[in-house]
Scaffold this motif. Structure first.
Motif: not given
Length: 428
Positions: A235-264
């Motif tokens: 996405x960065x290479x092609x300058x395309x916006x990256x959207x994350x849907x954390x509606x279900x996983x946000x606020x700790x459900x996966x063990x991180x505040x947000x699931x994308x934190x696992x990938x930094x």
């Protein structure tokens, strides 16, 4: 439930994903406290679903109730057009402090599906402001992003929830879902499908949207964090916006505040909902970068063309603030870690059952993928009779307990699941 109420409900009230001519019977809940739902007949059952991911601190939490009562004495609602209020300002401050620094503009709405629609509209209007009419979105198969039209168009077109609308929806691009699971070794072939599509269509793609790490009701798959890193690089290479849907996983459900934190990694647009208010009242938020917000704001209309009536609802914002205050104590980290350990211990042995294909556990999420379809009517009755509320779908039995659940209560949930596999009649 009285006979008259039961008849009225079945004859006139349409429940989610249900038939009006042959509805699955509903159970009447008259109150809820902690992890328990109290039924009309006086029976208390343990809620293993957190009311579809949302009730993370349990029902009737005193701090959440206090925030609601305090706010309602001032005002329950006021329009957000041309007006602001302290609860919304405080919430947006908290959301910006919780999320990566890049995400510093917040658009509030009233449901997860709407948050997704807003994210897609932001992406389209962003490109229009740059003089390009891009309308395609790229995502992966087995995804689910909501039941409104644009949200359905980026959910897997073969998903049984939406396939009847397939010919009516905008056509988008779908890459193969990654095969490398969260706990497996990364296989670089997983990115090939996505890479080929983005290389071929980069000039037409308005945005890339994913559920980070955990795909929800599209299959409850947990994929490898490296996949997100590869996606962000493309996405960065092609300058395309990256959207994350954390509606279900946000606020700790996966063990991180947000699931994308696992990938930094950091998205350009982030969608939040469900547990944002601790499951008390509906609210959602779409966060984006200053760059995207500024470019949209310089378009022909000089504004973003969206405005839900209940946007920034004071009551919802006030309780969301209280919810985040509870999360900021970081007690959830211990709670979710304990749930994960217990689920691994109790559910993992099911992998040896002939009806089970896979067992997946991450944070406070436990999933059993079955080889046979589940008899929804019979298994729902079985669970309630045994004192728990679990709502499977298709071939999946999954639980998402409130973070406050005790180990004894969690054991009861898992023991009833184990017991269900002793009954052939519960499977088709």
């Amino acid at each position: 439930m009285s006979k008259s109420d039961r008849f009225f409900d079945q004859e006139h009230i349409w429940h989610p994903y249900a038939s009006m001519t042959n509805p699955i019977p509903c159970y009447t809940v008259i109150s809820a406290k902690g992890v328990y739902l109290k039924l009309k007949n006086g029976k208390n059952i343990i809620d293993g679903m957190s009311s579809w991911w949302s009730v993370i601190h349990g029902y009737n939490h005193p701090l959440l109730n206090k925030a609601l009562k305090k706010q309602i004495k001032k005002m329950s609602h006021v329009m957000f057009g041309g007006i602001t209020h302290p609860a919304a300002i405080a919430l947006c401050r908290k959301l910006i402090s919780l999320t990566p620094k890049k995400l510093d503009c917040v658009f509030l709405s009233d449901s997860g599906s709407v948050a997704i629609e807003i994210a897609l509209k932001m992406s389209i209007q962003y490109w229009q402001s740059l003089g390009q009419k891009r309308k395609l979105f790229l995502t992966i198969r087995n995804g689910y992003h909501g039941d409104t039209f644009a949200a359905m168009s980026i959910s897997d077109p073969k998903n049984s929830f939406h396939k009847i609308y397939h010919n009516l929806l905008p056509k988008n691009l779908f890459a193969d879902a990654p095969v490398s699971s969260f706990h497996d070794h990364w296989n670089n072939s997983d990115i090939i499908s996505f890479q080929k599509i983005i290389e071929k269509n980069s000039h037409k793609i308005a945005g890339v949207i994913l559920e980070p790490i955990v795909q929800g009701v599209g299959g409850m798959n947990f994929y490898h964090p490296t996949y997100l890193k590869k996606i962000q690089n493309l996405c960065q290479y092609y300058s395309i916006p990256l959207i994350f849907d954390e509606i279900a996983t946000g606020f700790g459900r996966t063990g991180k505040m947000f699931a994308f934190e696992y990938a930094n990694v950091i998205p350009d647009i982030l969608c939040l909902g469900k547990s944002i208010t601790g499951g008390t009242i509906t609210l959602a938020a779409t966060l984006t970068s200053r760059k995207i917000a500024d470019i949209i704001s310089e378009c022909e209309t000089k504004c973003f063309m969206h405005g839900p009536t209940y946007m920034g609802n004071p009551l919802a914002c006030a309780v969301a603030n209280a919810n985040i205050k509870i999360l900021n104590t970081n007690q959830w980290k211990i709670q979710v870690s304990n749930i994960e350990k217990q689920l691994l211990k109790t559910l993992s042995p099911l992998i040896n059952h002939p009806y089970v294909i896979n067992v997946r556990i991450l944070g406070a999420i436990g999933v059993i993928e079955c080889s046979r379809l589940i008899n929804m009517f019979l298994i729902q009755k079985f669970f309630v009779n045994n004192g728990v509320w679990i709502r499977p779908f298709k071939k999946l039995i999954y639980i998402l307990p409130p973070y406050i659940i005790s180990m004894n209560e969690l054991n009861k949930l898992t023991n009833v699941i184990l017991k269900a596999f002793d009954h052939n009649s519960l499977f088709l």
